[in-house]
Design an enzyme around this catalytic site. Structure first.
Site, PDB file in Angstrom:
ATOM      1  N   TYR A  80      31.248  49.106  -5.483  1.00  0.00           N
ATOM      2  CA  TYR A  80      31.108  50.560  -5.358  1.00  0.00           C
ATOM      3  C   TYR A  80      30.542  50.942  -3.992  1.00  0.00           C
ATOM      4  CZ  TYR A  80      31.573  50.399 -10.467  1.00  0.00           C
ATOM      5  OH  TYR A  80      32.014  50.185 -11.745  1.00  0.00           O
TER       6      TYR A  80
ATOM      7  N   TYR B  35      27.713  58.406 -11.591  1.00  0.00           N
ATOM      8  CA  TYR B  35      27.296  57.008 -11.555  1.00  0.00           C
ATOM      9  C   TYR B  35      27.622  56.317 -10.238  1.00  0.00           C
ATOM     10  CZ  TYR B  35      32.045  55.197 -12.494  1.00  0.00           C
ATOM     11  OH  TYR B  35      33.373  54.859 -12.412  1.00  0.00           O
TER      12      TYR B  35
ATOM     13  N   ASP C 167      39.941  48.754 -15.176  1.00  0.00           N
ATOM     14  CA  ASP C 167      38.724  49.217 -14.517  1.00  0.00           C
ATOM     15  C   ASP C 167      38.746  48.807 -13.037  1.00  0.00           C
ATOM     16  OD1 ASP C 167      35.891  50.432 -15.259  1.00  0.00           O
ATOM     17  OD2 ASP C 167      35.460  48.627 -14.087  1.00  0.00           O
TER      18      ASP C 167
ATOM     19  N   HIS D 136      37.132  53.536 -23.317  1.00  0.00           N
ATOM     20  CA  HIS D 136      37.426  52.917 -22.020  1.00  0.00           C
ATOM     21  C   HIS D 136      37.893  51.461 -22.112  1.00  0.00           C
ATOM     22  CE1 HIS D 136      37.139  52.272 -17.707  1.00  0.00           C
ATOM     23  NE2 HIS D 136      36.269  51.291 -17.878  1.00  0.00           N
TER      24      HIS D 136
END
Length: 346
Positions: free
Chosen positions: A260, A178, A129, A325
């Site tokens: 992010y 997202y 991730d 995931h």
């Protein structure tokens, strides 16, 4: 009657064996040592087990070092020194207050300083991730530090010189994608607070939804997992969930979301590396239900040669049937085998 008696005896023996296995696992996990190290101007929490060549594990969101507990037990038993930090802003690692303290340069420099603190020049790298993204940039910026890389879920994100990262994602997948929803400081935190930390962590970790994650407009709501089950999957216990929740209730979600929020700034900082290929030997493993793999563009990039072009030493791509995931937890034994058999080649 004899058959019934034998069946009961077999069930009792099976239960006893399971209890012994649980106790053994508990002893192994208790053997993981945790400490704090000074790296790159912050205090970093590190978990460690075993002796030998270093295997460095980097987690994603909403994970912690704890996501690698099964891999640490397995690799340390095979003659390796398993090391898993809480990344900057996660868990027990220090969280600088400024959004711009979470660029890939900051986080990669943290990892390089950690490697130096371990007294080694190179490591075997395993990452998932956001950890996988940091892993790619570690290989890009400091290739001499990585002997071989086992990457889970997120392929190399080569830089488009014409479109900033977040701008491109929002244009492609829409404003409710997202990553687009995560951009405004404080907004997503408030929406997550409305449903509570336990709900958010469980909602993300247990999702088996495919395709690009689209969050409900103006709220977290059902979030990543509109079909969240009332029972936990077999690979995630209540104790596991409680561990994650206890840490995120202390730190909140702002530091991880800041990763992010720096994607466009990262795009600017990485301009000098446009077109540079990753030369590290890599094994890539994803699940066929992974939200990244099933998002348009990513599957085509992985399957149709673009990934191999950007990573010439991509040795193998594994797509696990029926796996989502968080494959390092869902299929821990299988991932352990993949890691071991790959890194022993180098």
């Amino acid at each position: 009657m004899a058959k019934v008696g034998m069946k009961k005896l077999w069930l009792v023996m099976l239960a006893a064996c399971f209890n012994v296995w649980q106790e053994t696992m508990a002893v192994d996990l208790a053997g993981i040592k945790e400490r704090t190290v000074e790296v790159n101007g912050i205090k970093m929490h590190v978990a460690e087990k075993g002796e030998g060549p270093v295997v460095l594990f980097l987690h994603g969101f909403p994970e912690l070092w704890y996501t690698w507990r099964h891999q640490m037990v397995a690799l340390s038993s095979l003659g390796y020194r398993a090391v898993a930090p809480d990344l900057r802003g996660f868990g027990e690692t220090e969280a600088p207050p400024s959004v711009t303290n979470y660029t890939v340069f900051h986080i990669v420099d943290d990892v390089v300083a950690l490697i130096e603190s371990l007294g080694v020049g190179q490591v075997y790298l395993v990452a998932h991730d956001w950890g996988a993204i940091i892993g790619w940039y570690l290989c890009l910026l400091h290739p001499e530090r990585v002997k071989a890389y086992v990457c889970l879920s997120v392929p190399f994100l080569h830089r488009d010189p014409h479109v900033r990262t977040v701008d491109g994602l929002c244009a492609t997948y829409g404003p409710d994608y997202y990553i687009c929803r995560f951009q405004k400081p404080g907004e997503m935190e408030a929406q997550m607070a409305a449903v509570g930390t336990p709900y958010v962590i469980r909602n993300i970790l247990t999702t088996r939804e495919t395709g690009p994650p689209i969050l409900p407009k103006g709220e977290y709501g059902t979030g990543f997992n509109p079909n969240m089950s009332s029972t936990l999957p077999s690979w995630l216990t209540q104790d596991d969930l409680d561990y994650y929740v206890s840490k995120y209730e202390k730190t909140g979600f702002t530091p991880p979301l800041n990763y992010y929020r720096n994607l466009n700034l990262d795009w600017e900082l990485l301009a000098p590396y446009t077109g540079v290929k990753i030369q590290t030997p890599v094994k890539f493993i994803t699940g066929e239900l992974d939200t990244v793999y099933t998002t348009p563009y990513f599957r085509e990039y992985i399957d149709n040669g673009g990934f191999k072009e950007d990573v010439p030493n991509l040795k193998q791509v594994i797509v696990q049937k029926g796996v989502a995931h968080f494959n390092n937890e869902e299929t821990a034994d299988e991932i352990n085998d993949h890691i071991y058999h790959f890194i022993t080649q180098f």
